[in-house]
Scaffold this active site. Structure first.
Site, short mmCIF file in Angstrom:
data_model
loop_
_atom_site.label_atom_id
_atom_site.label_comp_id
_atom_site.label_asym_id
_atom_site.label_seq_id
_atom_site.Cartn_x
_atom_site.Cartn_y
_atom_site.Cartn_z
N CYS A 9 -30.93 9.58 -10.83
CA CYS A 9 -30.25 9.73 -12.01
C CYS A 9 -28.83 10.39 -11.89
O CYS A 9 -28.06 10.29 -12.73
CB CYS A 9 -30.98 10.84 -12.87
SG CYS A 9 -32.79 10.53 -12.92
N HIS A 14 -23.37 15.71 4.43
CA HIS A 14 -23.40 15.32 2.90
C HIS A 14 -24.95 14.88 2.73
O HIS A 14 -25.45 15.34 1.88
CB HIS A 14 -22.38 14.21 2.56
CG HIS A 14 -22.66 13.95 0.96
ND1 HIS A 14 -22.14 14.69 0.04
CD2 HIS A 14 -23.34 13.09 0.22
CE1 HIS A 14 -22.29 13.99 -1.07
NE2 HIS A 14 -23.13 13.14 -0.95
#
Lengths: 272, 353
Positions: free
Chosen positions: B50, B98
């Protein structure tokens, strides 16, 4: 010699208590820290058991001949109860809280009371009824001690919830309802065992006039107080916080009054 | 060979942009295969949730791969250049770090949330099933999953809930032994009471009674959560049977007072009662919380706990990054050491790396 074993057991309980306090402050997830705490406590219990066994061997009877031995026996019973029920309820933290309570009880006894043995009167101390009475009653007090520990955890958790200030320990402690159930069940088990022990004491008194009036009055008073607390739940809906406070108070009174009444001369000796 | 990340997330792009690049779970494998065919990427994993759409890849020429990937997205998703220009790009150690942080929940909208770890795992498995991963991304994602688990077990980054609804559920779980056997009464059907009820429902609460002056709102609770609706005049009669009350009415004064509650607690035989007062002005008199076995939390209490938990998680970030940095350094050392093997595997001349 065996006193050193008891001191070593207390050292283990102290380490276990320190590890618990650190985990409560940090509030980290259970894992290696918890296993280490439980392992140290298990070593303490083994040393504690060795003390009672060797002392029993040395004096030739159940090692409850003075307040030190009796307190050590009650503490041992509390740890035993934890080992028996801790896994059933999946509340390992109950054990972590038990260690400091047993430590305090035993340390007070170690430094406060002379470790002398009352000689047994011929024909009385070897009575199986006396040993039955004493052993069962002490295991019952172990159950009451662990009930007080569970009640203490309830009180702490309730305090955090009521004050709306949740410490690092909040997520580690079991739910209130679970602690309430554990406390009550331990009280019921303790009362049942104490009742058995008291009946055994009556038989011992009837057979050999073993016991003194202050001791009997004290013992039946304690029995009555615990019976009232156990009955209070179905009769007057005493549960939760009130049950926890009563349980802690009653165990403190029991222990302190036991230590006090033990100072009466001939407390542990058979009646003349 | 280069590690490459191109993507966007909830901080870099609005939902209108994210949804245009999102890839459904069922289409992940096919999308990976299409990317391998259309771009110079030699390995690729697509992570689409999402809050983020990220493309992790291995290529000999990172610049060419980046350009080709952006062109592919423009064409395949029919988005203008302005959209793909918003994508951020990381390479090598920055890319690995990351990914480690994403999987550990450090880059999530809700700091420390754990759902992302499962999503990373699913993305990796989909790419692996499509044959889109090789020795570089296999190792990277395996190390990522292990590092994220270590962070979760060795720090407090996931501890405590950070939303009002979840905090209420945490509190309920610290009062009651088993929420599945508990009953909830919802007084007033606002958005907050719905969120809180849904949170309790997700943890097993099935007996829900809803009291609302607006039948349509109550119907939502009945249809979606299996609640039973009762009229406003009946709610006090149900009072002795419930364990949790979520109160969110628009009443101008408290509707649950200590004087009203005390006799009910006797009738309940002092079974614990959890009052969640999310109404403003408040529905429950503050003194109710002083009664034995009554636990009262209002919206400010819940919000404050959520804020404290969030702050506590933020304090853990440095510890998490320290753990992840170790894993990242180890991975990059391996990646550099194995450059020759990677080049050989993908038929790349040494100068191109």
């Amino acid at each position: 010699m065996e006193r050193n074993l008891l001191w070593l057991a207390q050292a283990c309980y102290a380490v276990s208590g320190i590890l618990t306090a650190r985990r409560l402050r940090a509030g980290g997830p259970p894992g290696a820290g918890q296993r280490l705490t439980e392992a140290v406590m298990a070593v303490g219990f083994a040393l504690h058991t060795a003390f009672l066994f060797m002392r029993g061997e040395a004096i030739g009877r159940c090692p409850v001949t003075n307040p030190l031995e009796t307190t050590a026996f009650i503490g041992w019973s509390a740890v035993l109860f934890y080992l028996l029920i801790g896994s059933a309820y999946r509340v390992s933290f109950l054990g972590a809280f038990t260690a400091p309570v047993v430590l305090v009880m035993c340390l007070v006894a170690l430094v406060s009371f002379a470790d002398v043995h009352a000689p047994a009167a011929p024909g009385t101390s070897r009575s199986p009824w006396v040993d039955f009475h004493v052993a069962i009653a002490i295991v019952a007090y172990g159950a009451f001690a662990l009930a007080a520990v569970a009640a203490g955890m309830y009180w702490w958790q309730e305090r955090q919830l009521k004050s709306r200030r949740l410490g690092a320990s909040f997520l580690l402690l079991p739910p209130l309802e679970q602690l309430d159930v554990i406390t009550y069940r331990l009280l019921v088990v303790g009362l049942a065992m104490l009742t058995l022990g008291m009946l055994g004491g009556l038989v011992a008194y009837w057979l050999a006039r073993h016991g003194t009036l202050p001791k009997m009055v004290w013992a039946w008073s304690i029995w009555l107080a615990y019976a009232l607390v156990v009955a209070a739940r179905p009769l007057w809906a005493v549960r939760g916080g009130r049950l926890a406070r009563l349980t802690m108070l009653l165990f403190a009174v029991t222990l302190l009054s036991f230590w006090g009444i033990s100072q009466i001369p001939n407390f542990h000796r058979p009646a003349p | 060979m280069k590690l490459l990340l191109i993507g966007l997330n909830h901080r870099s792009a609005p939902v209108e942009v994210r949804e245009r690049l999102a890839v459904s779970k069922s289409a992940l494998a096919e999308f990976c295969r299409a990317l391998l065919a259309a771009t110079p990427l030699r390995e690729v994993v697509v992570l689409s949730t999402c809050n983020r759409v990220e493309f992790y890849g291995v290529a000999a020429d990172a610049a060419a791969a980046s350009l080709a990937l952006r062109r592919f997205l423009c064409a395949q998703r029919q988005v203008p250049d302005s959209v793909v220009e918003q994508l951020y790009e990381r390479q090598d150690a920055d890319c690995a770090q990351h990914l480690f942080e994403v999987a550990a929940g450090l880059d999530s909208m809700v700091l420390g949330e754990t759902e992302i770890l499962g999503q990373v795992k699913e993305a990796y498995q989909a790419a692996q099933a499509a044959g889109a991963t090789g020795m570089a991304l296999n190792r990277l994602f395996q190390k990522t999953l292990a590092a994220a688990k270590q962070v979760r077990s060795q720090t407090a980054i996931t501890r405590g809930s950070t939303s009002v609804g979840s905090v209420a559920v945490d509190l309920a779980e610290k009062i009651f032994r088993d929420l599945r056997t508990r009953s909830v009464m919802v007084l007033g059907t606002g958005a907050m009471s719905e969120t809180t009820t849904r949170a309790l429902h997700s943890r097993g609460v099935r007996r829900i009674v809803v009291v609302s002056r607006i039948p349509e709102r109550a119907q939502v609770f009945c249809d979606e959560l299996g609640a039973r609706a009762i009229s406003y005049e009946q709610w006090e009669r149900e009072f002795t049977a419930v364990d949790i009350i979520i109160s969110a009415t628009a009443a101008p004064h408290p509707i649950v007072t200590r004087a009203k509650l005390e006799p009910y607690m006797k009738l309940r035989r002092f079974r614990p009662l959890f009052l969640i007062d999310i109404a403003v002005p408040r529905d429950v008199e503050r003194g109710c919380g002083d009664l034995d076995n009554v636990f009262l939390y209002d919206i400010d209490d819940l919000q404050q706990i959520a804020n404290e938990n969030r702050a506590a998680r933020e304090r853990e970030i440095a510890a998490c990054r320290a753990i992840l940095a170790t894993h990242c350094a180890r991975y990059m050392a391996w990646f550099v050491q194995n450059q020759a093997a990677l080049q050989q595997r993908y038929g790349v001349a040494e100068t191109a790396a």
